[in-house]
Design a protein around this motif. Sequence first.
Motif, short mmCIF file in Angstrom:
data_model
loop_
_atom_site.label_atom_id
_atom_site.label_comp_id
_atom_site.label_asym_id
_atom_site.label_seq_id
_atom_site.Cartn_x
_atom_site.Cartn_y
_atom_site.Cartn_z
N GLN A 239 61.94 52.46 21.28
CA GLN A 239 62.45 53.59 20.49
C GLN A 239 63.18 53.09 19.24
O GLN A 239 63.04 53.66 18.17
CB GLN A 239 63.38 54.45 21.35
CG GLN A 239 63.93 55.67 20.64
CD GLN A 239 62.86 56.71 20.35
OE1 GLN A 239 61.86 56.80 21.07
NE2 GLN A 239 63.06 57.47 19.29
N ILE B 186 60.67 52.06 16.59
CA ILE B 186 60.08 53.23 15.92
C ILE B 186 61.07 53.81 14.91
O ILE B 186 60.70 54.15 13.79
CB ILE B 186 59.65 54.27 16.96
CG1 ILE B 186 58.48 53.73 17.79
CG2 ILE B 186 59.26 55.58 16.29
CD1 ILE B 186 58.09 54.60 18.95
N GLU B 187 62.34 53.91 15.29
CA GLU B 187 63.35 54.43 14.36
C GLU B 187 63.55 53.49 13.18
O GLU B 187 63.74 53.94 12.05
CB GLU B 187 64.66 54.65 15.11
CG GLU B 187 64.63 55.82 16.07
CD GLU B 187 65.95 56.01 16.78
OE1 GLU B 187 66.94 55.34 16.41
OE2 GLU B 187 66.00 56.83 17.70
#
Length: 60
Positions: free
Chosen positions: A2, A5-6
Amino acid sequence: MQALIELLAGFIALLVAAALSQFGVDIVRPDSKRPEVHRVSDCAQPREAQFVIARPDDNC
């Protein structure tokens, strides 16, 4: 995963903002309307003409 992706989304947003700023596009809008500024200047004295009128000569 995550966080990756950020990180990529933030990097892409940074690149898009940099590309749009080259064309004068600003993503952040001002909170309030800015007043219009009308710049005025004092009228200067008109200049006198800087030319000479040539008259036809009889000797040409």
